[in-house]
Design an enzyme around this catalytic site. Structure first.
Site, PDB file in Angstrom:
ATOM      1  N   HIS A  46       0.843  -1.192   0.000  1.00 47.09           N
ATOM      2  CA  HIS A  46       0.000   0.000   0.000  1.00 47.09           C
ATOM      3  C   HIS A  46       0.878   1.241   0.000  1.00 47.09           C
ATOM      4  CE1 HIS A  46      -2.468   3.132   2.282  1.00 47.09           C
ATOM      5  NE2 HIS A  46      -3.121   2.942   1.160  1.00 47.09           N
ATOM      6  N   SER A  47       0.591   2.172  -0.925  1.00 42.11           N
ATOM      7  CA  SER A  47       1.283   3.460  -0.969  1.00 42.11           C
ATOM      8  C   SER A  47       2.797   3.247  -1.142  1.00 42.11           C
ATOM      9  CB  SER A  47       0.955   4.252   0.298  1.00 42.11           C
ATOM     10  OG  SER A  47       1.413   5.573   0.213  1.00 42.11           O
ATOM     11  N   LEU A  48       3.611   3.788  -0.243  1.00 49.08           N
ATOM     12  CA  LEU A  48       5.065   3.654  -0.364  1.00 49.08           C
ATOM     13  C   LEU A  48       5.498   2.188  -0.286  1.00 49.08           C
ATOM     14  CD1 LEU A  48       7.820   5.142  -0.518  1.00 49.08           C
ATOM     15  CD2 LEU A  48       7.828   5.172   1.987  1.00 49.08           C
ATOM     16  N   SER A 100       4.202  -0.277  -1.779  1.00 46.76           N
ATOM     17  CA  SER A 100       4.194  -0.854  -3.125  1.00 46.76           C
ATOM     18  C   SER A 100       5.455  -0.478  -3.893  1.00 46.76           C
ATOM     19  CB  SER A 100       2.950  -0.391  -3.887  1.00 46.76           C
ATOM     20  OG  SER A 100       2.983   1.013  -4.095  1.00 46.76           O
TER      21      SER A 100
END
Length: 701
Positions: free
Chosen positions: A346-348, A350
Site C-alpha cells: 500500500h502506498s510507499l 508498493s
C-alpha cells in the site's frame, strides 16, 4: 477469597432488569440440573479500555478439549485464529505468532455480568464462576432461591430465580467500622452461559490455506483514517476475504477446492525509527506547532528516508528479511502447505516491493529458457533488423549477403574484421559496419559498468534479453542500495494506491519497454481509487500513444453503482440531445439563409432532413456506451502482467461523488475494507489454480 454464603432475603426485591436477546430456556425450580457449557474469551485492550472477545466456536472447542486432556501438563499450547495466535493454556495467555503484540489474558467463561460503560457483558473470574455455579446447582436441585453471595472484592450477587440474578456494587461508607456489603446502588444483570448474552461468536476459519499473501504498509505507523496499525487493517482485509469467498466461491467451497487465503502484515516503520533517527530529528525540530511537526516526522519523512541511500538500505533489508522470516515460520507451522505466495503493498510499500522485485535474480535455467525463446522468436525478426541497420548505413546492396549467411542482430555484433572479409565485404562498407558495432558496444558496456558499480548488481541479473537499453533505466534510476533476495518467487504483485508511476517518472524513466517483466514475478496489478491523491497509473508508461481508460473494477455484487449508471445515462442522453438540437438548428439556419423561393425552400428542407438522417448514424457511433468502452478495447500493455491489463480503478461511492477533495484522504485509505479490491485479489489468485468465480462479474477481464 470469599466463599458463597446463603442468607435469608431481607432486602426489597429490585426491579427486573431487561433480559438478553437470545436466552436459552432456564430450568424450573426443583427441576434437574444441567451443567453450564463454558466458552473461552480473551481480553483485548484498546486505549486503556478492556473488551472481552469470544474465541470462535472452533477454537473454543479446541481449547476446552485441551483443557480437559492436558490440564496437569506444564505447557500446553493451542494454535487459534487460523494459527496466527498461540494460547498457552496453563498461563492463560494469548500470544501473537507472526508479529509483536501485547499478550492477552485468556479466560474460560461461564458466568457474566453487564459492565458499566458500554453495557457489554464481562466474564467473572474462573474461580468465582465456579462458586456461582455451585450455588446455582444447589438452588436448582433443592429449589431454594434468593441466595446471596459475596465476591472476593466485597460485591454482592443475589440469585432470585433462574431468570433473575443481580450483581450489586459496594457503596463506600463514611463509617470505617461498617464493612458489611449491602444491596444498595444500581443493580447489574447477571447471566449464566454464553448463549444467554448478546455476543456474536464466529464459526471459525477454514483449516485449508490455499495461498499466502504478505502485505507491506506505506508511510507512518497508522494505515487508515482511524489511525489503526497494519495488523488491524490486514485483519479487516482478511475478514472481508472470508466473506467474499463465501459469497463468490461457494461452489468451489462445497467441492472442497477452496479453503482460504492467509494475509500476513509486514511492518518496517518501527525498525526504521528505532535506528535513533527520531532523536536526531527531535533535536532540530522547532517547538512550534508541535503535534503537526511530530506527525510529519513520523509519517511524511518516510518518503525522504526511502530516497536516502542510508535509510533506503535499512528499509529494504527490513522488508525482505521480515518477509523471508515470515515465510519460513509459516512453512514450519504449516508443513502441508503447497500453495503459492503473493505480495501486496500500500502506498510507499508498493514502491519498496517494486524496487525489490526489479532487483531479484531469476534462476539460470529460466534465463537460458528466456534466451532460447528470444532467439527462436527473433530469428526472422533479427534478419530484418540487420537489413534496417544496413539501410541506415546506406549499404542496402549487401543485404543479400547477410541474409545468405543468416546473420541476425546478435550475430552482427559478434562479427570481426576477418568475418567481414570472408563474406566479401569491401574495405569501405567494412569500416562503416565495424564503426557502428563498436559505437553501440561502447555505449552498452559503459552503461552496464556504471550501473553495476553503483548498484552492486551482477551483470547477469540485468534483463538484457527482455528489450532495449531503455529497460535498464528502471534499475539505474533507483536509490543506490544492495537489494536483498527473497526466498521465494511471488506469483502476483498487488499495488494499492501506488505512486510507482510517479516515482519512476521523477527518477527519469519515461517509458517501460513492453517486453519488460519482473524477473521472478509474472503478475502485476495496480489498483487505485479514482480520488486517491497518491495513486498513479502504469499503463501509459508502456503504451504512451493512444489514450485509454483504466479497467473499471466490477462491483462485488455484480453491477455498477447506481449513481455511475445514472451519470452515464444522463451523459448519453445529453449527447443525443445535443446532436439532435445542433442538427435542427443547422437545418433551420440553412433554410433561413437560402434564397426565398417557395419551390426551393420545400426541396431544401426535405434535402436537409434527409441529410440529417444520414448524418445521425455517423455521429452516434462516436459516443459508444460506457459498457462497450470497458469490454471492447484490446490493448497490448506488454509483459509486465503477462499481457493482461495492469491498471484497475475502483468505483467511487455515491456520497464520494459529491466532492472529490473532501474524500481524497479517505480514497487513499479505503482499500483495507473494500470488497471490490479483495474480490479482485481473490479472483486473480484462484485463477492461477484454475478456480473461477461462481458467476463472472460483468466488465471483468
Amino acid at each position: 477469597r470469599g466463599s458463597p454464603r446463603s442468607r435469608p432475603m431481607s432486602a426489597q426485591e429490585p426491579p427486573r432488569p431487561p433480559s438478553a436477546a437470545a436466552e436459552s430456556p432456564e430450568p424450573e425450580p426443583g427441576g434437574p440440573y444441567e451443567a453450564v457449557v463454558p466458552h473461552w474469551f480473551y481480553c483485548k485492550v484498546t486505549d486503556t479500555r478492556e473488551r472481552w472477545v469470544p474465541f470462535s466456536t472452533q477454537d473454543s472447542e479446541r481449547l476446552e478439549a485441551a483443557h480437559g486432556a492436558g490440564q496437569q501438563q506444564d505447557e500446553v499450547v493451542v494454535p487459534t485464529s487460523g494459527g496466527r495466535y498461540d494460547v498457552h493454556l496453563r498461563a492463560r495467555q494469548r500470544v501473537a505468532v507472526y508479529w509483536e503484540e501485547e499478550v492477552s489474558e485468556v479466560r474460560r467463561c461461564t458466568w457474566f455480568y453487564k459492565g458499566d460503560k458500554d453495557n457489554k457483558f464481562v466474564p467473572y473470574s474462573e474461580s468465582f464462576s465456579e462458586e456461582l455455579e455451585e450455588a446455582y446447582m444447589i438452588a436448582v436441585t433443592l429449589g431454594e432461591w434468593k441466595k446471596k453471595l459475596e465476591s472476593p472484592n466485597r460485591e454482592v450477587i443475589i440469585l432470585h430465580n433462574p431468570k433473575l440474578m443481580v450483581h450489586y456494587h459496594p457503596v463506600a461508607s463514611s463509617d470505617d467500622w461498617v464493612s458489611t456489603p449491602t444491596e444498595q446502588g444500581r443493580p447489574r444483570t447477571v447471566k449464566r452461559g454464553v448463549e444467554n448474552i448478546a455476543v456474536e461468536i464466529p464459526n471459525g476459519e477454514p483449516l485449508q490455506i490455499d495461498h499466502l499473501v504478505f502485505v507491506v504498509h506505506g508511510i507512518g505507523p497508522a494505515c487508515d483514517i482511524r489511525f489503526r496499525s497494519i495488523v488491524q487493517c490486514v485483519n479487516d482485509f482478511r475478514n472481508v476475504s472470508l466473506s467474499m469467498l463465501q459469497a463468490h466461491f461457494r461452489k468451489a467451497q462445497e467441492q472442497q477446492q477452496v479453503g482460504r487465503v492467509e494475509f500476513l502484515p509486514v511492518n518496517w516503520h518501527s525498525s526504521l525509527h528505532s535506528t535513533g533517527v527520531d532523536v536526531d530529528l527531535e533535536r532540530i525540530t522547532l517547538p512550534s506547532i508541535n503535534r503537526l511537526r511530530h506527525f510529519i516526522n513520523d509519517t511524511i519523512l518516510d518518503v525522504f528516508f526511502y530516497n536516502s541511500s542510508t535509510y533506503c538500505q535499512t528499509i529494504v533489508d527490513t522488508v525482505a528479511s521480515e518477509m523471508n522470516r515470515l515465510h519460513q515460520l509459516f512453512l514450519q507451522r504449516n508443513p502441508e502447505f503447497k500453495g503459492g505466495v503473493s505480495i501486496a503493498g500500500h502506498s510507499l510499500g508498493s514502491l519498496i516491493l517494486f524496487d525489490l522485485l526489479t532487483n531479484q535474480k531469476a534462476d539460470p535455467e529460466e534465463d537460458e529458457h528466456c534466451a532460447q525463446g528470444s532467439r527462436t522468436t527473433s530469428s526472422t525478426g533479427g534478419i530484418e533488423e540487420v537489413k534496417e541497420i544496413l539501410k541506415k548505413l546506406e549499404l542496402s546492396e549487401y543485404c543479400d549477403v547477410f541474409e545468405k549467411e543468416k546473420m541476425d542482430r546478435q550475430a552482427l555484433f559478434l562479427c570481426t574484421v576477418e568475418n567481414l572479409k570472408e563474406m566479401g565485404i569491401p574495405l569501405g562498407p567494412r569500416m562503416k559496419i565495424l564503426h557502428y558495432i563498436s559505437s553501440k558496444t561502447e555505449i552498452k558496456v559503459c552503461f552496464l559498468h556504471g550501473l553495476c558499480s553503483r548498484r552492486h548488481i551482477s551483470s547477469h541479473s540485468i534483463p538484457l534479453t527482455q528489450g532495449p537499453l531503455s529497460n535498464l533505466n528502471i534499475l539505474l534510476s533507483q536509490v543506490s542500495a544492495n537489494y536483498p533476495q527473497l526466498n521465494y518467487k511471488p506469483t502476483i504483485f498487488f499495488a494499492f494506491g501506488s505512486p510507482i508511476g510517479m516515482f519512476l517518472t521523477v527518477r527519469g524513466v519515461k517509458r517501460i519497454d513492453p517486453n519488460y517483466s519482473l524477473p521472478t514475478c509474472k503478475g502485476f496489478f495496480n489498483i487505485f481509487h479514482p480520488f486517491d491523491p497518491v495513486a498513479y497509473r502504469i499503463e501509459p508508461m508502456i503504451v504512451p500513444e493512444p489514450e485509454f481508460e483504466p479497467m473499471l473494477l466490477p462491483h462485488h455484487k455484480g453491477r455498477k453503482r447506481m449513481h455511475l449508471e445514472l451519470k452515464e445515462g444522463l451523459t448519453r442522453m445529453s449527447v443525443d440531445l445535443k446532436n439532435n438540437l445542433l442538427g435542427s438548428l443547422r437545418v433551420a439556419w440553412q433554410s433561413f439563409t437560402r434564397a426565398p423561393v417557395p419551390a426551393l425552400e420545400a426541396g431544401s428542407a426535405e434535402a436537409e432532413a434527409e441529410a440529417g438522417t444520414e448524418k445521425q448514424p455517423d455521429t452516434k457511433p462516436e459516443e459508444p456506451p460506457a459498457a462497450v468502452k470497458e469490454e471492447t478495447p484490446l490493448i497490448n500493455v506488454g509483459r509486465l502482467n503477462g499481457g493482461n491489463r495492469i491498471d484497475y480503478v475502483l468505483q467511487e461511492k455515491p456520497i464520494e461523488s459529491f466532492n472529490e477533495y473532501l474524500f481524497a484522504l479517505q480514497g487513499h485509505l479505503c482499500y483495507w475494507e473494500s470488497e471490490d479490491t479483495v474480490l479482485l485479489v481473490l479472483k486473480e489468485i484462484y485463477q492461477t489454480q484454475g478456480i473461477t468465480l461462481d458467476q463472472p462479474l460483468p466488465g471483468s477481464q
